[in-house]
Enzyme design. Sequence first.
Site, PDB file in Angstrom:
ATOM      1  N   LYS A 199     -42.279  37.720  29.587  1.00 23.34           N
ATOM      2  CA  LYS A 199     -43.109  36.712  28.806  1.00 23.34           C
ATOM      3  C   LYS A 199     -44.661  36.731  29.440  1.00 23.34           C
ATOM      4  CE  LYS A 199     -40.335  35.303  25.548  1.00 23.34           C
ATOM      5  NZ  LYS A 199     -39.239  36.113  25.281  1.00 23.34           N
TER       6      LYS A 199
HETATM    7  C1  LIG Z   1     -37.747  35.286  24.667  1.00 21.78           C
HETATM    8  C2  LIG Z   1     -37.504  34.074  23.613  1.00 21.78           C
HETATM    9  C3  LIG Z   1     -36.562  33.400  23.813  1.00 21.78           C
HETATM   10  C4  LIG Z   1     -35.284  33.004  24.705  1.00 21.78           C
HETATM   11  O1  LIG Z   1     -36.075  33.043  25.922  1.00 21.78           O
HETATM   12  P1  LIG Z   1     -35.141  33.442  27.244  1.00 21.78           P
HETATM   13  O2  LIG Z   1     -35.681  32.891  28.329  1.00 21.78           O
HETATM   14  O3  LIG Z   1     -35.129  35.189  27.095  1.00 21.78           O
HETATM   15  O4  LIG Z   1     -33.606  32.933  27.070  1.00 21.78           O
HETATM   16  C5  LIG Z   1     -36.301  32.253  22.641  1.00 21.78           C
HETATM   17  N1  LIG Z   1     -37.383  32.375  21.467  1.00 21.78           N
HETATM   18  C6  LIG Z   1     -38.192  33.249  21.440  1.00 21.78           C
HETATM   19  C7  LIG Z   1     -39.040  33.411  20.384  1.00 21.78           C
HETATM   20  C8  LIG Z   1     -38.417  34.271  22.524  1.00 21.78           C
HETATM   21  O5  LIG Z   1     -39.263  35.195  22.188  1.00 21.78           O
END
Ligand SMILES: *Cc1c(COP(=O)(O)O)cnc(C)c1O
Length: 397
Positions: free
Chosen positions: A186
């Site tokens: 992210k």
């Molecule tokens: C990455 C993501 C999540 C989940 O996040 P994690 O930290 O990987 O559990 C939830 N919603 C969206 C839209 C994402 O891109």
Amino acid sequence: MPGFELFGDEERKEVNDVLESGVLFRYGFDEARNGHWKAREFEVELSNITKAKHSLLLSSGTAADTIALQACGIGAGDEVIIPPFTFVATFEAVLALGAIPVFAEIDETLNLSPEGIKQAITDRTKAVVPVHMCGSMAKIDEIRNVCQEHDLFLIEDACQAFGATHKGKYAGTFGHIGCFSFDSVKTCTCGEGGAIITDDKWVYVAADQLADHGHDHIGENRGADGHPVIGFNYRTNELNAAVGIAQIRKLDKILEIQRKNKKILKDAIKDIDGVSFRHIPYEEGDSATFLTFLLPDETSAKRVNKALADGGVDSCAYWYDNNWHYYKQWHHLHTLTSINKLPQIGMENLPDYKNIKLPKSDELISRAISMQIKLSWTDSQLKERAEKFANIIRENI
Ligand SMILES: *Cc1c(COP(=O)(O)O)cnc(C)c1O
């Protein structure tokens, strides 16, 4: 999008503070921790950035989505409206609570549409979860109006849109709660991590308790005396928080590079006949983690996507065929395949996920390609990429 591209001394320093004290737990150990409270510091920083009154760092974005729903009281049999274009975590969170994911159409923003939400509302609808996919925001003002009119909780899944703004206001601050992910790919990363932000003290208190076994966190040490509610463990720890602090302090720099790089790539293809772009209601505030463009039809999108891959223009995604981000390929959801018996099975009016019809969403996503914007591209790499990108699209559209 990935903060891991800007990783170095700052992260090492923060992590060393934690390793030197040996206190990995986010609560207590006041003497031993040498004044380092990395999780708390992260939360203060996150509130400073987003201007939200309360922030809570968690173990993942999925934990954030789950806690956000639960803190709003969403539970068994409640319907939650979500988009068909998202990461699987969004529906996982709803299902984990015994609630029912209901899909609504997206619009030209490629995010949940206000009209689609209206059509999906029933007597059992309790919440709406717009997902600001690929870093660009939904028509959030209109969505907020629909939620207010129908007395629904608005929970923004801003996991992919950390730092995006709409008319100067941060993604995640428009509804009751906003959710972020700080996983390894992210915009900013903790390694693994997530967070919720809210202005509502009671929602925050509920989330804070739910995330740590229902402990009330009142009083000395961890304040684990009372258990006002049954909770779970969605806690973070000091090591992940330490990485995250160094990362979120780089947010402005990350956004600046992304916006600059995205503009170069967008300009390179904007005049090609047949190329259009997803609508971004407030383009200035786009986090620019991706450049998403649309081709005239599905065949042309598939052809261009293949030509880009064959031509060595990497970092592109064609979501329509992708089994992480679009409902068409979520076979495990279609069949509700689970290790244990899902509480939803047997529930009246559970949608038939195998046969959902979302023609508007299909029409848009089947034509869309996204290029992930990297931070590490040099000027010459970017120039070469932009030229190749434009040529391949021009020749294959
Ligand atoms: C990455 C993501 C999540 C989940 O996040 P994690 O930290 O990987 O559990 C939830 N919603 C969206 C839209 C994402 O891109």
